[in-house]
Design a protein around this motif. Structure first.
Motif, PDB file in Angstrom:
ATOM      1  N   LEU A  61      42.327  -5.997   7.138  1.00 24.08           N
ATOM      2  CA  LEU A  61      43.724  -4.615   6.993  1.00 24.08           C
ATOM      3  C   LEU A  61      43.928  -5.015   7.638  1.00 24.08           C
ATOM      4  CD1 LEU A  61      43.205  -3.065   4.168  1.00 24.08           C
ATOM      5  CD2 LEU A  61      44.968  -4.167   4.167  1.00 24.08           C
ATOM      6  N   PRO A  62      45.600  -4.492   7.921  1.00 22.37           N
ATOM      7  CA  PRO A  62      45.709  -4.609   9.474  1.00 22.37           C
ATOM      8  C   PRO A  62      45.528  -2.655  10.140  1.00 22.37           C
ATOM      9  CG  PRO A  62      47.565  -4.543   8.454  1.00 22.37           C
ATOM     10  CD  PRO A  62      46.205  -5.141   7.471  1.00 22.37           C
ATOM     11  N   SER A  63      45.702  -2.749  11.520  1.00 17.85           N
ATOM     12  CA  SER A  63      45.396  -1.057  11.547  1.00 17.85           C
ATOM     13  C   SER A  63      46.922  -0.876  11.816  1.00 17.85           C
ATOM     14  CB  SER A  63      44.704  -1.041  13.322  1.00 17.85           C
ATOM     15  OG  SER A  63      44.479   0.649  13.326  1.00 17.85           O
ATOM     16  N   TYR A  64      47.207   0.243  11.805  1.00 15.28           N
ATOM     17  CA  TYR A  64      48.892   0.457  11.640  1.00 15.28           C
ATOM     18  C   TYR A  64      49.005   1.889  12.484  1.00 15.28           C
ATOM     19  CZ  TYR A  64      47.371   2.891   7.776  1.00 15.28           C
ATOM     20  OH  TYR A  64      46.580   4.147   6.652  1.00 15.28           O
ATOM     21  N   ARG A  65      50.000   2.696  13.052  1.00 16.23           N
ATOM     22  CA  ARG A  65      50.053   3.727  13.741  1.00 16.23           C
ATOM     23  C   ARG A  65      50.156   4.978  13.035  1.00 16.23           C
ATOM     24  NH1 ARG A  65      53.087   1.231  18.549  1.00 16.23           N
ATOM     25  NH2 ARG A  65      51.455   1.351  20.266  1.00 16.23           N
ATOM     26  N   PRO A  66      49.165   5.985  12.397  1.00 13.25           N
ATOM     27  CA  PRO A  66      50.096   6.936  11.922  1.00 13.25           C
ATOM     28  C   PRO A  66      51.559   7.712  11.483  1.00 13.25           C
ATOM     29  CG  PRO A  66      48.084   7.711  12.894  1.00 13.25           C
ATOM     30  CD  PRO A  66      48.476   6.495  13.582  1.00 13.25           C
ATOM     31  N   ARG A 115      61.757  -0.172  -1.469  1.00 10.65           N
ATOM     32  CA  ARG A 115      61.316   0.877  -1.148  1.00 10.65           C
ATOM     33  C   ARG A 115      60.515   0.655   0.214  1.00 10.65           C
ATOM     34  NH1 ARG A 115      65.509   0.021  -3.411  1.00 10.65           N
ATOM     35  NH2 ARG A 115      66.046   1.554  -5.687  1.00 10.65           N
ATOM     36  N   GLN A 116      60.733   1.559   1.050  1.00 14.93           N
ATOM     37  CA  GLN A 116      59.595   1.965   2.368  1.00 14.93           C
ATOM     38  C   GLN A 116      58.476   3.283   1.269  1.00 14.93           C
ATOM     39  OE1 GLN A 116      63.371   2.018   2.833  1.00 14.93           O
ATOM     40  NE2 GLN A 116      62.783  -0.094   3.810  1.00 14.93           N
ATOM     41  N   TYR A 117      57.672   3.052   1.914  1.00 16.95           N
ATOM     42  CA  TYR A 117      56.873   4.791   2.187  1.00 16.95           C
ATOM     43  C   TYR A 117      56.095   4.364   2.376  1.00 16.95           C
ATOM     44  CZ  TYR A 117      58.382   4.343  -2.873  1.00 16.95           C
ATOM     45  OH  TYR A 117      59.099   4.624  -3.948  1.00 16.95           O
ATOM     46  N   SER A 118      55.870   5.650   3.507  1.00 13.44           N
ATOM     47  CA  SER A 118      54.946   5.855   4.019  1.00 13.44           C
ATOM     48  C   SER A 118      53.184   5.633   4.156  1.00 13.44           C
ATOM     49  CB  SER A 118      54.897   7.378   4.789  1.00 13.44           C
ATOM     50  OG  SER A 118      56.493   7.302   5.164  1.00 13.44           O
ATOM     51  N   LEU A 119      52.473   5.382   5.022  1.00 18.43           N
ATOM     52  CA  LEU A 119      51.172   5.758   4.609  1.00 18.43           C
ATOM     53  C   LEU A 119      50.445   6.343   4.818  1.00 18.43           C
ATOM     54  CD1 LEU A 119      50.437   1.830   6.851  1.00 18.43           C
ATOM     55  CD2 LEU A 119      49.944   2.228   4.159  1.00 18.43           C
ATOM     56  N   SER A 120      49.432   7.409   3.518  1.00 18.92           N
ATOM     57  CA  SER A 120      49.662   8.864   3.684  1.00 18.92           C
ATOM     58  C   SER A 120      47.756   8.968   4.043  1.00 18.92           C
ATOM     59  CB  SER A 120      49.762   9.255   2.495  1.00 18.92           C
ATOM     60  OG  SER A 120      49.115   8.791   0.691  1.00 18.92           O
ATOM     61  N   ASP A 121      46.898   7.866   4.075  1.00 17.80           N
ATOM     62  CA  ASP A 121      45.566   7.914   4.513  1.00 17.80           C
ATOM     63  C   ASP A 121      45.936   7.565   6.842  1.00 17.80           C
ATOM     64  OD1 ASP A 121      42.729   8.677   5.135  1.00 17.80           O
ATOM     65  OD2 ASP A 121      42.521   7.842   2.664  1.00 17.80           O
ATOM     66  N   ALA A 122      44.403   7.824   6.741  1.00 21.25           N
ATOM     67  CA  ALA A 122      43.994   7.417   8.402  1.00 21.25           C
ATOM     68  C   ALA A 122      43.942   5.850   8.452  1.00 21.25           C
ATOM     69  CB  ALA A 122      43.527   7.869   8.680  1.00 21.25           C
ATOM     70  N   MET A 146      50.229  13.338   6.844  1.00 20.10           N
ATOM     71  CA  MET A 146      48.951  13.569   6.765  1.00 20.10           C
ATOM     72  C   MET A 146      48.281  12.252   7.414  1.00 20.10           C
ATOM     73  SD  MET A 146      46.998  14.826   4.771  1.00 20.10           S
ATOM     74  CE  MET A 146      47.558  15.879   3.362  1.00 20.10           C
ATOM     75  N   SER A 147      48.557  11.078   7.302  1.00 25.43           N
ATOM     76  CA  SER A 147      47.861  10.718   8.031  1.00 25.43           C
ATOM     77  C   SER A 147      47.753  10.529   9.674  1.00 25.43           C
ATOM     78  CB  SER A 147      49.268   8.697   7.980  1.00 25.43           C
ATOM     79  OG  SER A 147      48.902   7.903   8.616  1.00 25.43           O
ATOM     80  N   MET A 148      48.779  11.426  10.374  1.00 22.70           N
ATOM     81  CA  MET A 148      48.313  11.956  11.195  1.00 22.70           C
ATOM     82  C   MET A 148      47.570  13.007  11.572  1.00 22.70           C
ATOM     83  SD  MET A 148      52.421  12.389  12.925  1.00 22.70           S
ATOM     84  CE  MET A 148      54.013  11.047  12.488  1.00 22.70           C
ATOM     85  N   LYS A 200      44.004  11.277  11.153  1.00 20.39           N
ATOM     86  CA  LYS A 200      43.964  10.338  12.670  1.00 20.39           C
ATOM     87  C   LYS A 200      43.356  11.106  13.860  1.00 20.39           C
ATOM     88  CE  LYS A 200      43.192   6.935  14.707  1.00 20.39           C
ATOM     89  NZ  LYS A 200      43.964   6.432  16.477  1.00 20.39           N
ATOM     90  N   THR A 201      43.869  12.435  13.600  1.00 20.37           N
ATOM     91  CA  THR A 201      44.246  13.142  14.681  1.00 20.37           C
ATOM     92  C   THR A 201      43.663  14.609  15.382  1.00 20.37           C
ATOM     93  OG1 THR A 201      45.032  12.803  17.304  1.00 20.37           O
ATOM     94  CG2 THR A 201      45.880  14.024  14.901  1.00 20.37           C
ATOM     95  N   ARG A 202      42.985  15.014  13.850  1.00 23.41           N
ATOM     96  CA  ARG A 202      42.731  16.742  13.535  1.00 23.41           C
ATOM     97  C   ARG A 202      41.164  15.809  13.839  1.00 23.41           C
ATOM     98  NH1 ARG A 202      41.191  16.940   7.588  1.00 23.41           N
ATOM     99  NH2 ARG A 202      39.308  19.365   8.520  1.00 23.41           N
ATOM    100  N   ASP A 203      40.164  15.095  14.547  1.00 25.11           N
ATOM    101  CA  ASP A 203      38.732  15.892  15.459  1.00 25.11           C
ATOM    102  C   ASP A 203      39.114  15.568  16.487  1.00 25.11           C
ATOM    103  OD1 ASP A 203      37.751  16.409  12.648  1.00 25.11           O
ATOM    104  OD2 ASP A 203      37.580  14.589  12.340  1.00 25.11           O
ATOM    105  N   GLU A 204      40.573  15.067  17.365  1.00 33.64           N
ATOM    106  CA  GLU A 204      40.930  14.744  19.031  1.00 33.64           C
ATOM    107  C   GLU A 204      41.202  15.770  19.680  1.00 33.64           C
ATOM    108  OE1 GLU A 204      42.892  10.788  17.533  1.00 33.64           O
ATOM    109  OE2 GLU A 204      40.944   9.787  16.950  1.00 33.64           O
ATOM    110  N   ARG A 205      42.321  16.279  18.429  1.00 35.81           N
ATOM    111  CA  ARG A 205      43.154  16.912  19.858  1.00 35.81           C
ATOM    112  C   ARG A 205      43.296  17.754  18.485  1.00 35.81           C
ATOM    113  NH1 ARG A 205      47.921  12.878  20.354  1.00 35.81           N
ATOM    114  NH2 ARG A 205      49.599  14.449  21.453  1.00 35.81           N
ATOM    115  N   ASP A 206      44.245  19.052  19.096  1.00 40.89           N
ATOM    116  CA  ASP A 206      44.584  20.344  19.427  1.00 40.89           C
ATOM    117  C   ASP A 206      46.018  19.796  17.802  1.00 40.89           C
ATOM    118  OD1 ASP A 206      44.527  23.307  18.586  1.00 40.89           O
ATOM    119  OD2 ASP A 206      45.588  24.064  19.805  1.00 40.89           O
ATOM    120  N   VAL A 207      45.440  20.524  16.267  1.00 47.06           N
ATOM    121  CA  VAL A 207      46.814  19.973  15.773  1.00 47.06           C
ATOM    122  C   VAL A 207      46.648  20.763  14.782  1.00 47.06           C
ATOM    123  CG1 VAL A 207      47.330  18.399  13.853  1.00 47.06           C
ATOM    124  CG2 VAL A 207      45.498  17.484  15.285  1.00 47.06           C
TER     125      VAL A 207
END
Ligand code: FAD
Length: 388
Positions: free
Chosen positions: A177-182, A201-208, A278-280, A283-290
């Motif tokens: 699978l490719p990586s993608y940007r959250p 239709r488009q659907y946002s990716l909802s997981d990291a 949710m994807s963002m 992905k980032t909850r352990d790295e930044r102040d979210v």
């Protein structure tokens, strides 16, 4: 490059065309889709009925034409549209067809108000704008994880709320699978039994990113007595089952988390607009102040609830149910407003929001009033590109 006279004519006639913009694009779609019915497989046929698609096209063409001296001025908007086009598999050969019918529509709607010279100038301008999109999209196709559609199996289907269901997708070819940007989305090609056209239709990716599946979370648009149900979302909910195979286009989209900064992040979502956020978040909850703030009508329709489990998450229910009250399942009743927001999130942050249009308008207004600079405000429309 267009000669000066052509550019002057185009700029001078933009206001005339813009005034009749929707009449022109409505006529354009009607004639084109009648004479070239195979194109119905590319367009969202529901948006033809509610007028959103003609409006979006009219706005895009006139914005481009009014900047015909320097098309780089429309780069941000062109980027969003080009990402969408790539996810829909729009190709260079489609552009001349659009151009032909657009010019016919201009002539037919404006009649004697435009002469041959004006039409010729618009033909040249359209060619220039089309070439810009074709070249941006060419670059994107080359960089894309795959082009067109790749078959994915519905590995798992999970009900997340009364309205939202997640679909876990794994490539049928077993490849990586490719990586993608959250924040990015995939496209889905739906051939719905008994519906005459392919719908996309488009659907946002909802997981990291980084999992062995892609996950989308879809709200069922059930319709009302007056409004027909949504085509693709009800098909996914009611007909598509685990083990079924669906064609998916590669992750795309220019709404994604800026990972080049370590500034705090504030995520604001309304309803199913929580998926890219949710994807963002994951992905980032352990790295930044979210900070993650989610608004829903009530707990019953609040999807992915248990994944919002960090300390700086806030739930706002418009009309909490008795059960929500008993469980103390929310932080605020009513709406997200600026007075409340400034008490729970920092001002020096990158803001991302997504949700129904009214919610987005309210968030945009609040952040503006608070004095957040535009380059720290990012948002995604779950429909044709609009303006806030
Ligand atoms: P459509 O058939 O397209 O209908 C759209 C709406 O119009 C429905 O609510 C329908 O009830 C109503 N309607 C139907 N006919 C009429 C009529 N004649 N007049 C007025 N109204 C009418 N959705 C998600 O659930 N999750 C996501 O993560 C998500 N991410 C997205 C990301 C992007 C970038 C974009 C652009 C959209 C995203 N969407 C997402 C929205 C999704 O693409 C679809 O638009 C949505 O699922 C509705 O599609 P549909 O085919 O079911 O409805």
């Amino acid at each position: 490059r267009l000669d000066e006279r052509t550019r002057e004519i185009v700029k001078a006639t933009v206001p005339v065309l813009a005034e009749h913009g929707e009449a022109i694009t409505t006529h354009f779609y009607k004639r084109m889709l009648t004479e070239r019915p195979e194109l119905k497989n590319y367009f969202n046929m529901t948006h033809q009925k509610d007028g959103k698609q003609p409006r979006a096209l009219a706005n895009a063409v006139y914005a481009a034409a009014s900047h015909i001296d320097d098309l780089s001025a429309i780069a941000p908007a062109a980027e969003t549209i080009a990402e969408k086009h790539v996810s829909l598999n729009i190709r260079p050969e489609h552009y001349p067809i659009i151009g032909e019918y657009l010019l016919k529509a201009i002539k037919e709607v404006l009649g004697d108000a435009v002469d041959e010279e004006v039409i010729d100038a618009w033909e040249l301008a359209y060619g220039e704008i089309a070439d810009l999109f074709i070249s941006i999209e060419d670059g994107k196709y080359k960089a894309s994880a795959w082009t067109g559609y790749r078959l994915f199996t519905i590995h798992k289907k999970v009900k997340e709320s009364e309205e939202i269901t997640s679909f876990y997708l794994k490539p049928e070819d077993g490849g990586p699978l490719p990586s993608y940007r959250p924040g990015q989305y995939i496209g889905i090609k739906a051939d719905i039994p008994d519906y005459p056209h392919t719908q996309r239709r488009q659907y946002s990716l909802s997981d990291a990113p980084g999992k062995d599946y892609l996950r989308i979370s879809v709200k069922r648009e059930g319709g009302t007595d007056e409004i027909p149900a949504g085509l693709v979302s009800t098909w996914l909910h009611d007909q598509v089952q685990e083990g079924d195979v669906v064609p998916i286009s590669a992750p795309a989209g220019d709404f994604f988390l800026d990972e080049s900064t370590s500034r705090p992040v504030v995520l604001l979502s309304g309803g199913v607009g929580l998926t890219p956020l949710m994807s963002m978040y994951k992905k980032t909850r352990d790295e930044r102040d979210v900070y993650f703030i989610h608004a829903a009508r009530n707990g019953g329709v609040h999807g992915l609830k248990e994944e919002m489990d960090g300390e700086q998450t806030y739930v706002v229910y418009e009309t909490p149910s008795e059960e929500d009250k008993t469980l103390a399942a929310y932080d605020k009743a009513g709406y997200v407003d600026l007075d409340w927001l400034r008490n729970v999130v920092p001002k020096e942050a990158d803001f991302y929001f997504c949700g129904p249009e009214g919610f987005m308008r309210a968030m945009n207004g609040a952040l503006h009033e608070w004095g957040i600079p535009d380059d720290q405000v990012n948002y995604e429309f779950f429909g044709p590109k609009g303006t806030l």
